[in-house]
Write a protein that holds these residues in place. Sequence first.
Motif, PDB file in Angstrom:
ATOM      1  N   LEU A 107       0.831  -1.206   0.000  1.00  0.00           N
ATOM      2  CA  LEU A 107       0.000   0.000   0.000  1.00  0.00           C
ATOM      3  C   LEU A 107       0.865   1.256   0.000  1.00  0.00           C
ATOM      4  N   ASP A 108       1.939   1.235   0.759  1.00  0.00           N
ATOM      5  CA  ASP A 108       2.848   2.373   0.826  1.00  0.00           C
ATOM      6  C   ASP A 108       3.403   2.709  -0.563  1.00  0.00           C
ATOM      7  N   ASN A 109       3.818   1.687  -1.282  1.00  0.00           N
ATOM      8  CA  ASN A 109       4.371   1.894  -2.624  1.00  0.00           C
ATOM      9  C   ASN A 109       3.317   2.433  -3.588  1.00  0.00           C
ATOM     10  N   ALA A 110       2.086   1.906  -3.469  1.00  0.00           N
ATOM     11  CA  ALA A 110       1.007   2.356  -4.354  1.00  0.00           C
ATOM     12  C   ALA A 110       0.665   3.821  -4.108  1.00  0.00           C
ATOM     13  N   LEU A 111       0.566   4.216  -2.830  1.00  0.00           N
ATOM     14  CA  LEU A 111       0.226   5.604  -2.507  1.00  0.00           C
ATOM     15  C   LEU A 111       1.362   6.559  -2.868  1.00  0.00           C
ATOM     16  N   ALA A 112       2.599   6.060  -2.786  1.00  0.00           N
ATOM     17  CA  ALA A 112       3.752   6.904  -3.113  1.00  0.00           C
ATOM     18  C   ALA A 112       3.797   7.266  -4.593  1.00  0.00           C
ATOM     19  N   SER A 113       3.122   6.456  -5.410  1.00  0.00           N
ATOM     20  CA  SER A 113       3.155   6.700  -6.859  1.00  0.00           C
ATOM     21  C   SER A 113       2.007   7.602  -7.343  1.00  0.00           C
ATOM     22  N   THR A 114       1.177   8.086  -6.422  1.00  0.00           N
ATOM     23  CA  THR A 114       0.074   8.968  -6.832  1.00  0.00           C
ATOM     24  C   THR A 114       0.620  10.332  -7.254  1.00  0.00           C
ATOM     25  N   PRO A 115      -0.024  10.990  -8.210  1.00  0.00           N
ATOM     26  CA  PRO A 115       0.440  12.312  -8.652  1.00  0.00           C
ATOM     27  C   PRO A 115       0.459  13.304  -7.494  1.00  0.00           C
ATOM     28  N   GLN A 116       1.524  14.060  -7.376  1.00  0.00           N
ATOM     29  CA  GLN A 116       1.664  15.015  -6.283  1.00  0.00           C
ATOM     30  C   GLN A 116       0.586  16.086  -6.379  1.00  0.00           C
ATOM     31  N   GLY A 117      -0.075  16.340  -5.245  1.00  0.00           N
ATOM     32  CA  GLY A 117      -1.107  17.363  -5.205  1.00  0.00           C
ATOM     33  C   GLY A 117      -2.495  16.887  -5.579  1.00  0.00           C
ATOM     34  N   ARG A 118      -2.641  15.598  -5.931  1.00  0.00           N
ATOM     35  CA  ARG A 118      -3.959  15.082  -6.324  1.00  0.00           C
ATOM     36  C   ARG A 118      -4.916  15.080  -5.138  1.00  0.00           C
ATOM     37  N   TRP A 119      -4.434  14.636  -3.976  1.00  0.00           N
ATOM     38  CA  TRP A 119      -5.219  14.661  -2.737  1.00  0.00           C
ATOM     39  C   TRP A 119      -4.381  15.282  -1.628  1.00  0.00           C
ATOM     40  N   ASP A 120      -5.060  15.901  -0.670  1.00  0.00           N
ATOM     41  CA  ASP A 120      -4.373  16.496   0.477  1.00  0.00           C
ATOM     42  C   ASP A 120      -4.188  15.497   1.607  1.00  0.00           C
ATOM     43  N   VAL A 121      -5.156  14.619   1.785  1.00  0.00           N
ATOM     44  CA  VAL A 121      -5.114  13.682   2.899  1.00  0.00           C
ATOM     45  C   VAL A 121      -5.713  12.337   2.474  1.00  0.00           C
ATOM     46  N   CYS A 122      -5.138  11.267   3.010  1.00  0.00           N
ATOM     47  CA  CYS A 122      -5.641   9.921   2.744  1.00  0.00           C
ATOM     48  C   CYS A 122      -6.010   9.271   4.071  1.00  0.00           C
ATOM     49  N   LEU A 123      -7.247   8.808   4.190  1.00  0.00           N
ATOM     50  CA  LEU A 123      -7.694   8.051   5.356  1.00  0.00           C
ATOM     51  C   LEU A 123      -7.789   6.577   4.967  1.00  0.00           C
ATOM     52  N   ILE A 124      -7.265   5.697   5.809  1.00  0.00           N
ATOM     53  CA  ILE A 124      -7.269   4.264   5.519  1.00  0.00           C
ATOM     54  C   ILE A 124      -8.132   3.558   6.543  1.00  0.00           C
ATOM     55  N   ASP A 125      -9.250   2.999   6.097  1.00  0.00           N
ATOM     56  CA  ASP A 125     -10.167   2.279   6.982  1.00  0.00           C
ATOM     57  C   ASP A 125      -9.693   0.832   7.102  1.00  0.00           C
ATOM     58  N   CYS A 126      -9.180   0.468   8.271  1.00  0.00           N
ATOM     59  CA  CYS A 126      -8.559  -0.847   8.466  1.00  0.00           C
ATOM     60  C   CYS A 126      -9.575  -1.900   8.896  1.00  0.00           C
ATOM     61  N   PRO A 127      -9.278  -3.185   8.629  1.00  0.00           N
ATOM     62  CA  PRO A 127     -10.136  -4.265   9.101  1.00  0.00           C
ATOM     63  C   PRO A 127      -9.947  -4.482  10.601  1.00  0.00           C
ATOM     64  N   PRO A 128     -10.890  -5.177  11.254  1.00  0.00           N
ATOM     65  CA  PRO A 128     -10.764  -5.433  12.694  1.00  0.00           C
ATOM     66  C   PRO A 128      -9.815  -6.594  12.983  1.00  0.00           C
ATOM     67  N   SER A 129      -8.550  -6.401  12.674  1.00  0.00           N
ATOM     68  CA  SER A 129      -7.535  -7.430  12.915  1.00  0.00           C
ATOM     69  C   SER A 129      -6.171  -6.775  12.875  1.00  0.00           C
ATOM     70  N   LEU A 130      -5.135  -7.533  13.218  1.00  0.00           N
ATOM     71  CA  LEU A 130      -3.772  -7.015  13.142  1.00  0.00           C
ATOM     72  C   LEU A 130      -2.965  -7.833  12.144  1.00  0.00           C
ATOM     73  N   GLY A 131      -3.621  -8.236  11.041  1.00  0.00           N
ATOM     74  CA  GLY A 131      -2.976  -9.019  10.005  1.00  0.00           C
ATOM     75  C   GLY A 131      -2.241  -8.141   9.005  1.00  0.00           C
TER      76      GLY A 131
END
Length: 260
Positions: A107-131
């Motif tokens: 996920l880190d690599n995918a978000l790092a490749s987004t065009p700069q300035g496209r979004w100001d903030v990203c919220l990640i809704d996680c599953p109820p686990s620590l997997g």
Amino acid sequence: MIRIAVANQKGGVGKTTTAINIATALAATGWRVLLVDLDPQGNASTGLGVGHAQRDLSSYDLLTAGCTVEESVVPTRVPRLDIIPATVDLSGAEIELVELPERTHRLDNALASTPQGRWDVCLIDCPPSLGLLTINALVAANSILVPLQTEFFALEGLSQLLQTIERIRARFNPELSILGVALTMFDRRNNLSAQVADDVRACLGKVVFETVIPRNVRLSEAPSHGIPALIYDHRCSGSEAYIALARELIARIPKPAVAA
């Protein structure tokens, strides 16, 4: 792009409700918001009115198939709020990720490749686990927002989550910080809710947000209409609380990173 993971390994504490309504509140104040649905149940996607027919590409494809953020993103009914939806395929991603390279950084690599300035903030809704799904979110995030239900059993899982955050810091993401703990499902008629809130504040101090999210039927009704509670009924106590929480959250985000 500021990245905030909304995480707690215990289910039913209001993670998705918090993610949806905080994202909506930020968008309403002018932020360009990306919400990543990493829960196989896909409740954040449903709660924002994104039907299954619109989920041709999802967070599953983003993590396992090399799909880009731009390809998988779907606009929502809320102006300035986009989502990467989730499908049930994501339930098998935990197993598939084990065999993939950089399995904790997909996920880190995918978000790092987004065009700069496209979004100001990203919220990640996680599953109820620590997997691996939650680990991907914590590796990708700058900070973590922890919704915590004001009931006794919720306290038991908090120490486990804090230990996981420390492990992520030590091994993968030393910059990860706790943005705050949000007390949810607070029942003013119940002495236990007040007692749990006091215990959490005594333990964590200023990490806990002042705003408390009450139990509110309108918050529960809104997802069935495919719109956030802030739009469904902006005057209900739940919506007003999330607006106040968003205001607190913005104040805690480092000032140089704040959107224009």
